[in-house]
Design a protein around this motif. Structure first.
Motif, PDB file in Angstrom:
ATOM      1  N   VAL A  88      31.476  60.296  52.694  1.00  0.00           N
ATOM      2  CA  VAL A  88      31.835  60.432  54.106  1.00  0.00           C
ATOM      3  C   VAL A  88      33.205  59.834  54.411  1.00  0.00           C
ATOM      4  O   VAL A  88      33.839  60.186  55.405  1.00  0.00           O
ATOM      5  CB  VAL A  88      30.763  59.786  55.017  1.00  0.00           C
ATOM      6  CG1 VAL A  88      29.408  60.434  54.796  1.00  0.00           C
ATOM      7  CG2 VAL A  88      30.673  58.283  54.804  1.00  0.00           C
ATOM      8  N   MET A  89      33.689  58.936  53.531  1.00  0.00           N
ATOM      9  CA  MET A  89      35.027  58.363  53.714  1.00  0.00           C
ATOM     10  C   MET A  89      36.108  59.230  53.072  1.00  0.00           C
ATOM     11  O   MET A  89      37.296  58.936  53.203  1.00  0.00           O
ATOM     12  CB  MET A  89      35.073  56.953  53.122  1.00  0.00           C
ATOM     13  CG  MET A  89      34.226  55.945  53.889  1.00  0.00           C
ATOM     14  SD  MET A  89      34.214  54.301  53.124  1.00  0.00           S
ATOM     15  CE  MET A  89      35.927  53.801  53.356  1.00  0.00           C
ATOM     16  N   GLY A  90      35.691  60.269  52.364  1.00  0.00           N
ATOM     17  CA  GLY A  90      36.652  61.191  51.772  1.00  0.00           C
ATOM     18  C   GLY A  90      37.283  60.720  50.483  1.00  0.00           C
ATOM     19  O   GLY A  90      38.346  61.209  50.099  1.00  0.00           O
ATOM     20  N   ILE A  91      36.641  59.766  49.807  1.00  0.00           N
ATOM     21  CA  ILE A  91      37.200  59.279  48.542  1.00  0.00           C
ATOM     22  C   ILE A  91      36.330  59.681  47.350  1.00  0.00           C
ATOM     23  O   ILE A  91      36.644  59.340  46.220  1.00  0.00           O
ATOM     24  CB  ILE A  91      37.365  57.738  48.562  1.00  0.00           C
ATOM     25  CG1 ILE A  91      36.030  57.044  48.823  1.00  0.00           C
ATOM     26  CG2 ILE A  91      38.390  57.324  49.600  1.00  0.00           C
ATOM     27  CD1 ILE A  91      36.096  55.532  48.752  1.00  0.00           C
ATOM     28  N   MET A  92      35.242  60.419  47.622  1.00  0.00           N
ATOM     29  CA  MET A  92      34.384  60.918  46.560  1.00  0.00           C
ATOM     30  C   MET A  92      33.941  62.323  46.916  1.00  0.00           C
ATOM     31  O   MET A  92      33.955  62.706  48.105  1.00  0.00           O
ATOM     32  CB  MET A  92      33.162  60.001  46.346  1.00  0.00           C
ATOM     33  CG  MET A  92      33.512  58.614  45.834  1.00  0.00           C
ATOM     34  SD  MET A  92      32.067  57.634  45.364  1.00  0.00           S
ATOM     35  CE  MET A  92      31.657  58.392  43.795  1.00  0.00           C
ATOM     36  N   PRO A  93      33.521  63.112  45.926  1.00  0.00           N
ATOM     37  CA  PRO A  93      33.106  64.495  46.202  1.00  0.00           C
ATOM     38  C   PRO A  93      31.881  64.566  47.108  1.00  0.00           C
ATOM     39  O   PRO A  93      31.057  63.650  47.135  1.00  0.00           O
ATOM     40  CB  PRO A  93      32.777  65.046  44.806  1.00  0.00           C
ATOM     41  CG  PRO A  93      33.460  64.140  43.846  1.00  0.00           C
ATOM     42  CD  PRO A  93      33.497  62.795  44.492  1.00  0.00           C
ATOM     43  N   ILE A  94      31.763  65.666  47.832  1.00  0.00           N
ATOM     44  CA  ILE A  94      30.574  65.918  48.659  1.00  0.00           C
ATOM     45  C   ILE A  94      29.477  66.458  47.757  1.00  0.00           C
ATOM     46  O   ILE A  94      29.611  67.544  47.182  1.00  0.00           O
ATOM     47  CB  ILE A  94      30.890  66.925  49.778  1.00  0.00           C
ATOM     48  CG1 ILE A  94      31.925  66.339  50.731  1.00  0.00           C
ATOM     49  CG2 ILE A  94      29.631  67.305  50.534  1.00  0.00           C
ATOM     50  CD1 ILE A  94      32.348  67.269  51.844  1.00  0.00           C
ATOM     51  N   THR A  95      28.421  65.701  47.606  1.00  0.00           N
ATOM     52  CA  THR A  95      27.339  66.084  46.701  1.00  0.00           C
ATOM     53  C   THR A  95      25.994  66.236  47.397  1.00  0.00           C
ATOM     54  O   THR A  95      25.007  66.572  46.763  1.00  0.00           O
ATOM     55  CB  THR A  95      27.196  65.044  45.573  1.00  0.00           C
ATOM     56  OG1 THR A  95      27.056  63.741  46.146  1.00  0.00           O
ATOM     57  CG2 THR A  95      28.427  65.059  44.665  1.00  0.00           C
TER      58      THR A  95
ATOM     59  N   ARG B 253      33.245  71.779  46.379  1.00  0.00           N
ATOM     60  CA  ARG B 253      32.963  70.518  47.069  1.00  0.00           C
ATOM     61  C   ARG B 253      33.300  69.314  46.197  1.00  0.00           C
ATOM     62  O   ARG B 253      33.583  68.229  46.717  1.00  0.00           O
ATOM     63  CB  ARG B 253      31.478  70.457  47.454  1.00  0.00           C
ATOM     64  CG  ARG B 253      31.095  71.327  48.639  1.00  0.00           C
ATOM     65  CD  ARG B 253      29.604  71.233  48.876  1.00  0.00           C
ATOM     66  NE  ARG B 253      29.170  72.060  49.987  1.00  0.00           N
ATOM     67  CZ  ARG B 253      27.901  72.232  50.340  1.00  0.00           C
ATOM     68  NH1 ARG B 253      26.951  71.617  49.652  1.00  0.00           N
ATOM     69  NH2 ARG B 253      27.581  73.006  51.353  1.00  0.00           N
ATOM     70  N   LEU B 254      33.263  69.501  44.882  1.00  0.00           N
ATOM     71  CA  LEU B 254      33.531  68.400  43.966  1.00  0.00           C
ATOM     72  C   LEU B 254      35.004  68.020  43.923  1.00  0.00           C
ATOM     73  O   LEU B 254      35.359  66.935  43.484  1.00  0.00           O
ATOM     74  CB  LEU B 254      33.060  68.761  42.553  1.00  0.00           C
ATOM     75  CG  LEU B 254      31.553  68.974  42.360  1.00  0.00           C
ATOM     76  CD1 LEU B 254      31.270  69.463  40.946  1.00  0.00           C
ATOM     77  CD2 LEU B 254      30.790  67.691  42.643  1.00  0.00           C
ATOM     78  N   ILE B 255      35.863  68.923  44.364  1.00  0.00           N
ATOM     79  CA  ILE B 255      37.302  68.677  44.237  1.00  0.00           C
ATOM     80  C   ILE B 255      38.057  68.739  45.554  1.00  0.00           C
ATOM     81  O   ILE B 255      39.192  68.255  45.632  1.00  0.00           O
ATOM     82  CB  ILE B 255      37.949  69.681  43.253  1.00  0.00           C
ATOM     83  CG1 ILE B 255      37.582  71.120  43.637  1.00  0.00           C
ATOM     84  CG2 ILE B 255      37.555  69.382  41.831  1.00  0.00           C
ATOM     85  CD1 ILE B 255      38.245  72.181  42.780  1.00  0.00           C
TER      86      ILE B 255
ATOM     87  N   SER C 287      35.259  74.258  53.025  1.00  0.00           N
ATOM     88  CA  SER C 287      34.757  73.102  52.272  1.00  0.00           C
ATOM     89  C   SER C 287      35.373  71.789  52.726  1.00  0.00           C
ATOM     90  O   SER C 287      34.758  70.730  52.595  1.00  0.00           O
ATOM     91  CB  SER C 287      35.034  73.305  50.778  1.00  0.00           C
ATOM     92  OG  SER C 287      34.388  74.463  50.301  1.00  0.00           O
ATOM     93  N   GLY C 288      36.593  71.830  53.265  1.00  0.00           N
ATOM     94  CA  GLY C 288      37.257  70.609  53.686  1.00  0.00           C
ATOM     95  C   GLY C 288      36.869  70.130  55.078  1.00  0.00           C
ATOM     96  O   GLY C 288      37.197  69.003  55.460  1.00  0.00           O
ATOM     97  N   TRP C 289      36.163  70.982  55.831  1.00  0.00           N
ATOM     98  CA  TRP C 289      35.826  70.657  57.222  1.00  0.00           C
ATOM     99  C   TRP C 289      35.009  69.367  57.324  1.00  0.00           C
ATOM    100  O   TRP C 289      35.291  68.504  58.152  1.00  0.00           O
ATOM    101  CB  TRP C 289      35.062  71.823  57.844  1.00  0.00           C
ATOM    102  CG  TRP C 289      34.542  71.562  59.228  1.00  0.00           C
ATOM    103  CD1 TRP C 289      33.312  71.099  59.586  1.00  0.00           C
ATOM    104  CD2 TRP C 289      35.263  71.741  60.453  1.00  0.00           C
ATOM    105  NE1 TRP C 289      33.200  70.978  60.958  1.00  0.00           N
ATOM    106  CE2 TRP C 289      34.386  71.376  61.519  1.00  0.00           C
ATOM    107  CE3 TRP C 289      36.559  72.173  60.775  1.00  0.00           C
ATOM    108  CZ2 TRP C 289      34.768  71.436  62.853  1.00  0.00           C
ATOM    109  CZ3 TRP C 289      36.927  72.238  62.105  1.00  0.00           C
ATOM    110  CH2 TRP C 289      36.049  71.871  63.121  1.00  0.00           C
ATOM    111  N   ASN C 290      33.983  69.249  56.502  1.00  0.00           N
ATOM    112  CA  ASN C 290      33.096  68.081  56.558  1.00  0.00           C
ATOM    113  C   ASN C 290      33.877  66.780  56.398  1.00  0.00           C
ATOM    114  O   ASN C 290      33.688  65.823  57.154  1.00  0.00           O
ATOM    115  CB  ASN C 290      32.034  68.163  55.467  1.00  0.00           C
ATOM    116  CG  ASN C 290      31.120  69.360  55.622  1.00  0.00           C
ATOM    117  OD1 ASN C 290      31.394  70.266  56.399  1.00  0.00           O
ATOM    118  ND2 ASN C 290      30.025  69.373  54.890  1.00  0.00           N
ATOM    119  N   ILE C 291      34.743  66.743  55.382  1.00  0.00           N
ATOM    120  CA  ILE C 291      35.493  65.521  55.095  1.00  0.00           C
ATOM    121  C   ILE C 291      36.470  65.196  56.215  1.00  0.00           C
ATOM    122  O   ILE C 291      36.585  64.032  56.646  1.00  0.00           O
ATOM    123  CB  ILE C 291      36.248  65.659  53.756  1.00  0.00           C
ATOM    124  CG1 ILE C 291      35.250  65.800  52.595  1.00  0.00           C
ATOM    125  CG2 ILE C 291      37.158  64.460  53.512  1.00  0.00           C
ATOM    126  CD1 ILE C 291      35.900  66.047  51.260  1.00  0.00           C
TER     127      ILE C 291
END
Length: 435
Positions: free
Chosen positions: A394-401, A279-281, A293-297
């Motif tokens: 949520v904008m896809g410019i930072m990791p999902i944490t 999720r971090l990358i 992992s990419g679905w959320n973004i």
């Protein structure tokens, strides 16, 4: 007495927070409405209850003299430790982490409340250690931080644990500690994250081996590199001790930071699960795992983009109502807001948060009490970090944490923590002229 009671409240904070909480309830309700316009969730009812009790909590801590809490913070910090240990072994699993305790459907997250307890305890230490040697003051502050962070990482809850680090950096900065200590922490933390994610990045995104990255996967090579770094650090420290040369200073700092980061990355690789590291990358290229992992973004960016300038209208969003967005009432509540209220609605929320942050800075610079000053500084960083990371996520410019949007996201623990912090800020402002 009645007039003085109403003087306690900071109405700039109160109005801004109330609007955010109201907006949060609206979109928590929206998140529970399906494509047939039928409400299928009672989360909004729970959120109303959380909000009402949260306001009572805020009022209590606004009225209560925060200075009296200083002598109680060591006891609270010990209780936090015990709760985190209990949670690690007996807590319930939620989203892959054993971070909740409770009875039946009611549960709380001790690590959320722990942020405020940690802020107050560190503020107490910084307030009472003004005459202590800077290096000693830094190390003790770091030890105070390491305790809860390690226990929360053991759950493993990377998102909540990550909030404590910027709070620590912000508070030691407000305490006037040497900037080089802060840069050392930032460098070590950055290298730790890079070293932890590189093996997963190699296999999941790059999908081809790189020889230099074998240092993170080959135990023997990793041991050799670690031993070499330790020797370089020791040589640099000796050179600095005998010759006082700035080159030895930089060698010692960099090699020491790299050594610590390598060791921490080994620990991180053992504690964190692969999907958590991924999720971090994955935000770098969510289409490498579009159904995982990419679905959320991907779905979040679609929701935000479809909102346009004025949005699709309240209860008229498609991504949320067709259930494409995961965790849409919690971590991704801003995606729903952006889809239904558009850029205008998002900007309004941004302005409210900006007002809150500016008000905290005003409180910091007007209070004469150092303990209150440090508490306000910690809360400022906590609010800012939650805001920036959640919106960036949520904008896809930072990791999902998994960091919630304070005041908006569904959940009693995060909302109560934010309201508790707001009450403390009001108490500090009201007593700003008292030492």
């Amino acid at each position: 007495m009645k007039f003085r009671f109403f003087e306690i409240f900071d109405y700039v904070l109160l109005i801004s927070v109330s609007l955010l909480v109201f907006i949060g309830i609206m979109f928590v309700y929206s998140s529970g409405v399906n494509s047939s316009a039928v409400s299928v969730s009672n989360e909004y009812i729970k959120q109303i209850i959380f909000a009402c009790t949260g306001f009572l909590l805020m009022i209590f801590f606004a009225v209560f003299d925060y200075r009296k809490l200083e002598r109680l913070t060591p006891i609270a910090f010990i209780l936090l430790f015990l709760l985190l240990i209990y949670t690690k072994f007996f807590g319930r699993y939620v989203n892959g982490a054993r971070s909740w305790i409770g009875i039946g459907n009611f549960g709380v997250q001790p690590s959320e409340f722990g942020k405020i307890i940690y802020i107050m305890f560190l503020a107490r230490y910084l307030n009472r250690s003004a005459e202590t040697a800077p290096l000693k003051r830094f190390f003790i502050s770091a030890l105070i931080t390491a305790g809860p962070v390690l226990l929360i990482l053991a759950q493993p809850d990377l998102g909540t644990a990550s909030v404590y680090i910027p709070i620590f950096i912000g508070m030691i900065f407000t305490a006037g500690l040497n900037t080089s200590y802060i840069l050392f922490i930032i460098l070590t933390g950055t290298l730790t994250v890079i070293f932890t994610v590189l093996p997963v990045w190699q296999t999941s995104i790059l999908q081809k081996p790189i020889i230099i990255l074998s240092v993170f996967t080959n135990p023997r090579l990793r041991l050799i590199v670690s031993a070499t770094l330790i020797i370089i650090t020791m040589i640099g420290a000796l050179g600095l001790l005998f010759y006082r040369n700035k080159y030895y200073y930089f060698i010692t700092r960099f090699s020491g930071s790299t050594t610590l980061a390598l060791g921490a990355s080994i620990l991180g690789g053992k504690v964190l699960k692969d999907y958590q590291i991924k999720r971090l990358i994955v935000f770098l290229n969510p289409y490498t795992d579009p159904l995982g992992s990419g679905w959320n973004i991907i779905q979040s960016k679609i929701a935000i983009g479809s909102g346009g300038i004025t949005g699709q209208g309240f209860l008229k969003g498609t991504q949320s109502h067709y259930r494409f967005l995961p965790q849409q009432s919690t971590d991704f509540i801003f995606s729903i807001l952006s889809e239904e209220a558009g850029f205008v609605g998002s900007l309004f929320v941004f302005i409210l948060f900006f007002i809150i942050l500016m008000r905290i800075i005003f409180i910091m610079y007007t209070t004469k009490n150092t303990f209150g000053y440090y508490i306000a500084g910690g809360i400022l960083v906590m609010f800012f970090f939650h805001f920036v990371v959640n919106v960036g996520m949520v904008m896809g410019i930072m990791p999902i944490t998994g960091i919630p949007f304070l005041f908006l996201s569904y959940g009693g623990s995060s909302l109560w923590t934010a309201m508790w912090a707001t009450g403390l800020l009001m108490s500090i402002r009201f007593r700003r002229l008292d030492f």
